[in-house]
Each structure stands twice: as structure tokens, then as C-alpha cells.
Design an enzyme around this catalytic site. Structure first.
Site, mmCIF file in Angstrom:
data_model
loop_
_atom_site.group_PDB
_atom_site.id
_atom_site.type_symbol
_atom_site.label_atom_id
_atom_site.label_comp_id
_atom_site.label_asym_id
_atom_site.label_seq_id
_atom_site.Cartn_x
_atom_site.Cartn_y
_atom_site.Cartn_z
ATOM 1 N N GLU A 4 0.824 -1.205 0.000
ATOM 2 C CA GLU A 4 0.000 0.000 0.000
ATOM 3 C C GLU A 4 0.864 1.264 0.000
ATOM 4 O O GLU A 4 0.514 2.265 -0.626
ATOM 5 C CB GLU A 4 -0.937 0.013 1.205
ATOM 6 C CG GLU A 4 -1.982 -1.090 1.209
ATOM 7 C CD GLU A 4 -1.458 -2.404 1.781
ATOM 8 O OE1 GLU A 4 -2.234 -3.368 1.844
ATOM 9 O OE2 GLU A 4 -0.261 -2.471 2.151
ATOM 10 N N PRO A 40 11.161 -13.794 -1.732
ATOM 11 C CA PRO A 40 10.003 -13.962 -0.848
ATOM 12 C C PRO A 40 9.281 -12.641 -0.610
ATOM 13 O O PRO A 40 9.897 -11.564 -0.609
ATOM 14 C CB PRO A 40 10.616 -14.493 0.453
ATOM 15 C CG PRO A 40 11.950 -15.041 0.056
ATOM 16 C CD PRO A 40 12.415 -14.181 -1.076
ATOM 17 N N ARG A 41 7.982 -12.730 -0.396
ATOM 18 C CA ARG A 41 7.162 -11.542 -0.176
ATOM 19 C C ARG A 41 7.536 -10.828 1.118
ATOM 20 O O ARG A 41 7.591 -9.605 1.171
ATOM 21 C CB ARG A 41 5.682 -11.962 -0.137
ATOM 22 C CG ARG A 41 4.705 -10.877 0.290
ATOM 23 C CD ARG A 41 4.529 -9.833 -0.757
ATOM 24 N NE ARG A 41 3.462 -8.894 -0.420
ATOM 25 C CZ ARG A 41 3.258 -7.760 -1.070
ATOM 26 N NH1 ARG A 41 4.026 -7.431 -2.081
ATOM 27 N NH2 ARG A 41 2.271 -6.954 -0.712
ATOM 28 N N MET A 92 14.880 -5.349 0.193
ATOM 29 C CA MET A 92 13.588 -4.659 0.123
ATOM 30 C C MET A 92 13.687 -3.516 -0.874
ATOM 31 O O MET A 92 14.723 -2.877 -1.016
ATOM 32 C CB MET A 92 13.223 -4.108 1.508
ATOM 33 C CG MET A 92 12.895 -5.182 2.540
ATOM 34 S SD MET A 92 11.339 -6.013 2.189
ATOM 35 C CE MET A 92 10.190 -4.660 2.471
ATOM 36 N N GLY A 93 12.575 -3.256 -1.566
ATOM 37 C CA GLY A 93 12.502 -2.085 -2.428
ATOM 38 C C GLY A 93 13.196 -2.225 -3.765
ATOM 39 O O GLY A 93 13.417 -1.217 -4.445
ATOM 40 N N GLU A 94 13.542 -3.461 -4.161
ATOM 41 C CA GLU A 94 14.268 -3.645 -5.411
ATOM 42 C C GLU A 94 13.506 -4.514 -6.421
ATOM 43 O O GLU A 94 14.087 -5.033 -7.366
ATOM 44 C CB GLU A 94 15.649 -4.249 -5.143
ATOM 45 C CG GLU A 94 16.550 -3.334 -4.357
ATOM 46 C CD GLU A 94 17.933 -3.915 -4.091
ATOM 47 O OE1 GLU A 94 18.829 -3.139 -3.699
ATOM 48 O OE2 GLU A 94 18.123 -5.140 -4.268
ATOM 49 N N ASN A 112 -0.029 -8.367 -7.315
ATOM 50 C CA ASN A 112 -0.352 -7.549 -8.476
ATOM 51 C C ASN A 112 0.705 -7.709 -9.572
ATOM 52 O O ASN A 112 1.896 -7.574 -9.298
ATOM 53 C CB ASN A 112 -0.426 -6.081 -8.040
ATOM 54 C CG ASN A 112 -1.310 -5.273 -8.942
ATOM 55 O OD1 ASN A 112 -1.300 -5.451 -10.149
ATOM 56 N ND2 ASN A 112 -2.088 -4.383 -8.362
ATOM 57 N N PRO A 113 0.293 -7.982 -10.823
ATOM 58 C CA PRO A 113 1.265 -8.132 -11.904
ATOM 59 C C PRO A 113 1.680 -6.818 -12.560
ATOM 60 O O PRO A 113 2.457 -6.819 -13.519
ATOM 61 C CB PRO A 113 0.504 -9.008 -12.912
ATOM 62 C CG PRO A 113 -0.919 -8.580 -12.749
ATOM 63 C CD PRO A 113 -1.084 -8.271 -11.276
ATOM 64 N N GLU A 131 3.620 -4.227 -11.728
ATOM 65 C CA GLU A 131 5.032 -3.857 -11.727
ATOM 66 C C GLU A 131 5.787 -4.605 -12.812
ATOM 67 O O GLU A 131 6.628 -4.026 -13.518
ATOM 68 C CB GLU A 131 5.660 -4.132 -10.360
ATOM 69 C CG GLU A 131 5.259 -3.156 -9.273
ATOM 70 C CD GLU A 131 6.009 -3.422 -7.969
ATOM 71 O OE1 GLU A 131 6.834 -4.357 -7.930
ATOM 72 O OE2 GLU A 131 5.769 -2.695 -6.997
#
Length: 428
Positions: free
Chosen positions: A61, A267-268, A308-310, A334-335, A337
Site C-alpha cells: 500500500e 520472498p514476499r 527490500m525495495g528492489e 499484483n502483476p 510492476e
């Protein structure tokens, strides 16, 4: 009122359990024990001048909010922006994305949905307007905003049929909460219809703000750096995988993928990085990690994306992507990106959290669906052997992402009259 009183009583009874839950989560993420006062509405962050408040629960989000955050700051230069979250990773993501905008943009935790905590939060920050990203429904928070005459709007809202049935079981508690929102910007017609069916009064279809996120140029550069590390090998990305999926994927990898194909496994949730590394070793596969910053060896089978963030960089570096969360009954990820980078997408059977966008991507030729991970990896191998088809899917993804932009502008139009009405009345 009676139902909300019962709901509130349950919250007070659950507070000790909430504390234990924070302790449990702190075993993997010690940050859960920081800023504890904010969980009950005791905040120290302060702003000068009017405040726009935007709630983004966690990482997804917060990233999705980026176009709206920048648009709000540009449209309302007199305002500061307060971001609230529920997780440390969401808060860290806000610092990563908006740290250079401090002190105009600052992040805190949203308090638990207790009347006293909500009241302290609203009295402390006195926001001009509240904006909830996606679908966050807190009855006491909504009631508290109503009491203070402060508009509270839900934007980029999505509601699956499964979630709608769940809210429906809450009866009048949920209906009153949805009815208490000043406006809702829904992602799709179906989302809007389900929200209206639960009592929402003013619903406008504004689209999905995530389509307005442009892949940062720095991520494209980093993706090229990753690709150079991989050498001439072909790369399959498993993006945002969830618990239970990695074991299935690694088993299929052993059976279906030749050694010259590298699996990039991301991993998420960051707290699972160590767990997933153990799964790879247990499967007997050679492993390297993004955090090691080492050249990728020719015999490495799995490169663990423990950062993270990459994610945009991972998509740029991959030949194609398997989207996690869709191979078990978890609702998918969500696809968008992936499509925005031109990376071909394969999703599993369970995409109910992103049903419409996945169906649209498949219809546009930007994504393919497989019934399980074995078939998904088989399909991936077929695409690796067919560069013409693979490039066509990637190009369709770029077109798909481009055609659906504009949600941020429509969301600003939804918010404008509410902000304008409040600008003359000052802060409450």
C-alpha cells in the site's frame, strides 16, 4: 451502536493478545517493539500548518501510494502529509520512498481501533482529511472522524467477492462503517458495485493508482547490474512468493529446469528470508544471496533476493516472472510492476485479490495462467526456448500498463471538493 460497543469491548479484551502478538513478531523483526505508544494513540511527531493524513497499511500500500503522495504535495503546497502504517516494513518503505521529503512527510503507526486511542490520534494531528489506501475498514476510526466532522475517504479501493462476503457477515457493523466514509474511489466497476452493496454511499470508479507508478531509472540500472552478474544464463524470477510455495517451486525446479537456468527467488516477507534460504539448502540446491554482493557462480541454481525495495530491478533482470501468492489459495500479487518493466508474467490459479487486473493482463496478452507450479515452470521453460513469443508478451505488458494510467488524476478530482471545503474551516 450496540454492535460497535460489542466490537469495542472485544478490542479491549484483545489488547493483551495484541501485545503478545507484537512480542511474537518481534522475534523476527525487533522493530515491532519500537514506537509502542503510537499503537494506543500517543504520538510525539508534530507538524506546523494543515495536515493531510494518508493510511497505507504495509509495503504494498505504501508503494502504491507514491503517485498520490507526490500529487497531493504538489496540489496542496500549504499542507504537510502524515503517513500511517501498521507494520515496520511499511514504515521503513515510507522512509525509503519519501525520506528526502521530511519533515514535510512523516510516518507513524495508526493506533489500534479503540475510541480513546483514535480520539488521541485525531486530536494530536487534527488532519484536514483522512485517506485510506485500498480497503481498510475500522469502525471506531470512521466513527471518530464523523464526530469531528473530518472527511474520511477510501481510495484505490478493491474488494473481492470473498472479502465482500466476509464483511457481509458483520452485518450492520460493516454497513455503518462503509456508510460513514465520505467517498470511495474504487479500482473497478465490480469493486464499486460490491462496496455499494455493503452500504457505501458515494462510490466513483477511479482506477488503479499502481498503474501510475513509473519504474525508477535507478532500478533499471540496478537490474542491468544484476543481469551482468548472472552472465549469459537465462533467468526465471519467482516474485513475492509466500509460505508453502517455495517448497513446491524448488521441487519443480529440480525436475524441470536445466542447470543453465538461474532461479531468482524473492520472498514476499523479509522475515522469511532465512527460512527460505534453509529450504533451498534442504533441497540440495546451490545458493547465493543478493545481500552477498558477490559474482554469481556458474553452478549456482538459486539467487535469493533478500532485499527490500528492489522488485523493479528484479523484474528488469529477469527473462520472465512467476507471480507469487497465486500458487496457493492466497489471492496472488499484483502483476502491474512486472508489466510496467516489460517482463512476461505467469500467474497461478489463485488470483482472487487481483482478479480483474490479472484477467485484463491475460486478455491483453501481457500474462499467462498456469494451473499449478509444475505447469507454470514448464510454461516458463517453453517461453525461454521461444524468444519471439516471450518478447511479444513483454511488449504487450508495456502497452497494458500504459493504457491503464490516469487513476491518480481521477483520485485527486475525487478528493478536491472535500479538501476545498475543509481549507476554509481551518483545523479542528
Amino acid at each position: 451502536m450496540i454492535l460497535r460497543a460489542l466490537y469495542t469491548a472485544l478490542w479491549y479484551l484483545a489488547i493483551p493478545l495484541a501485545g503478545l502478538r507484537l512480542l511474537w513478531r518481534a522475534r523476527r523483526q525487533p522493530e515491532y517493539l519500537q514506537h509502542l505508544g503510537e499503537r494506543i494513540g500517543r504520538h510525539t511527531v508534530r507538524f506546523d500548518g494543515p495536515v493531510i493524513w494518508l493510511h497505507a497499511v504495509s509495503v504494498g500500500e505504501t508503494r502504491a501510494s507514491a503517485p498520490l503522495v507526490h500529487a497531493l504535495l504538489e496540489a496542496h503546497p500549504e499542507c504537510s502529509l502524515l503517513l500511517t502504517h501498521m507494520t515496520p516494513t511499511g514504515r521503513a518503505t515510507a522512509v525509503e520512498l519519501f525520506g528526502k521529503l521530511q519533515p514535510r512527510v512523516q510516518s507513524v503507526y495508526l493506533p489500534y481501533d479503540l475510541p480513546s486511542a483514535v480520539d488521541r490520534f485525531l486530536r494530536h494531528f487534527r488532519p484536514r482529511i483522512g485517506i485510506l489506501m485500498e480497503t481498510e475498514v475500522w469502525p471506531n476510526l470512521i466513527a471518530g472522524c464523523q464526530r469531528k466532522g473530518m472527511p474520511l475517504v477510501m481510495v484505490n479501493a478493491r474488494l473481492s467477492e470473498r472479502s465482500a462476503r466476509g464483511y457481509g457477515r458483520a452485518g450492520a457493523l460493516a454497513r455503518n462503517a462503509f456508510a460513514g466514509l465520505s467517498a470511495i474511489g474504487a479500482q473497478t466497476e465490480g469493486d464499486g458495485r460490491r462496496l455499494s452493496g455493503l452500504g457505501a454511499r458515494y462510490v466513483m470508479v477511479t482506477g488503479n493508482i499502481k498503474f501510475d507508478i513509473a519504474p525508477p531509472p535507478a532500478m533499471q540500472v540496478l537490474g542491468a547490474t544484476f543481469r551482468n552478474r548472472f552472465g549469459p544464463r537465462q533467468v526465471v524470477l519467482a516474485a513475492s512468493t509466500r509460505e508453502g510455495e517455495e517448497e513446491l517451486l524448488l521441487k519443480a525446479l529440480v525436475n524441470l529446469c536445466p542447470p543453465e537456468v538461474l532461479l531468482v527467488l524473492v520472498p514476499r516477507h523479509p522475515q522469511r528470508f532465512e527460512e527460505v534460504a534453509r529450504l533451498v539448502r534442504r533441497a540440495g540446491l546451490s545458493l547465493q544471496r543478493r545481500s552477498g554482493n558477490d559474482p554469481v557462480m556458474a553452478d549456482t541454481r538459486v539467487w535469493l533476493g533478500d532485499s527490500m525495495g528492489e522488485m523493479y530491478a528484479y523484474y528488469h533482470a529477469a527473462d520472465l516472472a512467476l507471480i507469487g501468492g497465486s500458487w496457493k489459495e492466497l489471492g496472488g500479487q499484483n502483476p502491474i510492476e512486472a508489466s510496467a518493466t516489460g517482463c512476461p508474467v505467469i500467474v497461478g490459479p489463485h488470483t482472487f485479490n487481483f482478479k480483474v487486473v490479472c484477467e485484463q493482463a491475460i486478455e491483453a496478452g501481457a500474462a499467462l495462467r498456469a494451473e499449478d507450479l509444475t505447469r507454470g515452470l514448464t510454461l516458463a521453460m517453453e517461453l525461454l526456448r521461444n524468444p519471439t513469443r516471450r518478447k511479444a508478451i513483454g511488449a504487450a505488458g508495456l502497452d497494458f500498463a500504459q493504457q491503464h494510467r490516469g487513476a491518480t488524476e481521477r483520485t485527486l478530482a475525487l478528493l478536491a471538493p472535500l479538501l476545498q471545503a475543509r481549507s476554509g474551516s481551518g483545523r479542528h
